[in-house]
Design a protein around this motif. Sequence first.
Motif, PDB file in Angstrom:
ATOM      1  N   ILE A  72       0.875  -1.218  -0.077  1.00 45.88           N
ATOM      2  CA  ILE A  72      -0.112  -0.153  -0.040  1.00 45.88           C
ATOM      3  C   ILE A  72       0.689   1.217  -0.100  1.00 45.88           C
ATOM      4  O   ILE A  72       0.605   2.082  -0.745  1.00 45.88           O
ATOM      5  N   VAL A  73       1.847   1.141   0.676  1.00 48.50           N
ATOM      6  CA  VAL A  73       2.706   2.382   0.884  1.00 48.50           C
ATOM      7  C   VAL A  73       3.415   2.583  -0.486  1.00 48.50           C
ATOM      8  O   VAL A  73       3.470   3.613  -1.005  1.00 48.50           O
ATOM      9  N   PHE A  74       3.915   1.643  -1.278  1.00 45.51           N
ATOM     10  CA  PHE A  74       4.637   1.772  -2.654  1.00 45.51           C
ATOM     11  C   PHE A  74       3.715   2.423  -3.472  1.00 45.51           C
ATOM     12  O   PHE A  74       3.870   3.272  -4.230  1.00 45.51           O
ATOM     13  N   PHE A  75       2.436   1.984  -3.425  1.00 41.62           N
ATOM     14  CA  PHE A  75       1.491   2.471  -4.259  1.00 41.62           C
ATOM     15  C   PHE A  75       0.933   3.852  -4.149  1.00 41.62           C
ATOM     16  O   PHE A  75       1.020   4.765  -5.194  1.00 41.62           O
ATOM     17  N   GLY A  79       2.181   7.136  -6.448  1.00 41.18           N
ATOM     18  CA  GLY A  79       0.814   8.033  -6.856  1.00 41.18           C
ATOM     19  C   GLY A  79       1.212   9.497  -6.652  1.00 41.18           C
ATOM     20  O   GLY A  79       0.846  10.319  -7.474  1.00 41.18           O
ATOM     21  N   LEU A  80       1.704   9.756  -5.437  1.00 38.36           N
ATOM     22  CA  LEU A  80       1.911  11.149  -4.938  1.00 38.36           C
ATOM     23  C   LEU A  80       3.149  11.702  -5.857  1.00 38.36           C
ATOM     24  O   LEU A  80       3.357  12.711  -6.273  1.00 38.36           O
ATOM     25  N   ALA A  81       4.240  10.732  -6.156  1.00 38.11           N
ATOM     26  CA  ALA A  81       5.362  11.171  -6.753  1.00 38.11           C
ATOM     27  C   ALA A  81       5.110  11.636  -8.249  1.00 38.11           C
ATOM     28  O   ALA A  81       5.607  12.484  -8.928  1.00 38.11           O
ATOM     29  N   PRO A 207       8.711   9.384 -12.364  1.00 35.34           N
ATOM     30  CA  PRO A 207       8.876   9.800 -11.036  1.00 35.34           C
ATOM     31  C   PRO A 207       8.338   8.658 -10.109  1.00 35.34           C
ATOM     32  O   PRO A 207       8.554   8.419  -9.195  1.00 35.34           O
ATOM     33  N   ALA A 208       7.194   7.857 -10.516  1.00 31.24           N
ATOM     34  CA  ALA A 208       6.469   6.904  -9.971  1.00 31.24           C
ATOM     35  C   ALA A 208       7.542   5.685  -9.607  1.00 31.24           C
ATOM     36  O   ALA A 208       7.813   5.196  -8.464  1.00 31.24           O
TER      37      ALA A 208
END
Length: 302
Positions: A72-75, A79-81, A207-208
């Motif tokens: 979940i953290v990775f996703f 997404g934010l990056a 960036p992702a």
Amino acid sequence: MQEFLQQIVNGLTIGSVYSLVALGYTMVYGILKMINFAHGELFMIGGYLGLSLVAAFGLAAAVSSPVLGLIIVFFLVAGLAALIGALVERVAYRPLRRSSRLAPLVSALGASIFLQNAIMLIYGTGYKVYPDNLVPNVTWTLGGVEISLIRLLILGLSLFLMALLYFLVQKTQLGAAIRASALDHDTARLMGIDVDKIVTLVFIIGPALGAAAGIMVGLYYRQINFTMGWAYGLRAFTAAILGGIGNIPGAMVGGLLLGLFESLAAGYISAAWKDAITFFILILILILRPTGLLGERVAEKV
């Protein structure tokens, strides 16, 4: 031989991180023929966002499985990056797209400095440490070579993301649009391709991937700093040149090779000389093959 194999494992681990970051440089160059010097800072931001979600909000421990929490953290971080990358493209690069090549370069350096200082003001100048219980400290020994779980996770996830990107670019209709835009913007527009959307997509994907690499570095070394974007970005840029700037498989190969060069240099010569040796090898390759090992991707002649 055991020492050699251990350095190979270490080199492939960090080299896979270089490859992920190098893909952002090479994709932007392939489309716009410019170097996005802010990309290293987006990688660094990924590491800090991952730490915030893991430590401050306890997201990894908020679900039944820590592994699921890390996914979940990775996703979320990716997404934010991606949003930040798209914003940087819209604000810092798109208005200068028809300017001389010097203007986007200066803008990229300005964006890099802005992002680095923004993270410094938000998080401070000291090192930030990832929790040590996110990935189980499991190590296997095969023939005297130690292979830890975190190394396998980093290498496996990196190769999966690289294979996924390669499939997207080479085997899908969207990938065909990306390749067409890289060859010629005007011809791509005549074929009905929205080049602006393709450029934005590239600034989302790069960036992702870089943010995912930032989390991996935090999990592997367990500490991050606001200056690491420049250090890793420079290495990833070197990897992109090593493999062939603008060539996606070249960035993958270049990152892995750079990681191997660094690891072998640190293990057999000195860790203090690993950067000098790496760049010396790069200079030799550029002298012997200026377009990189796999060559720069250029338009096909018909």
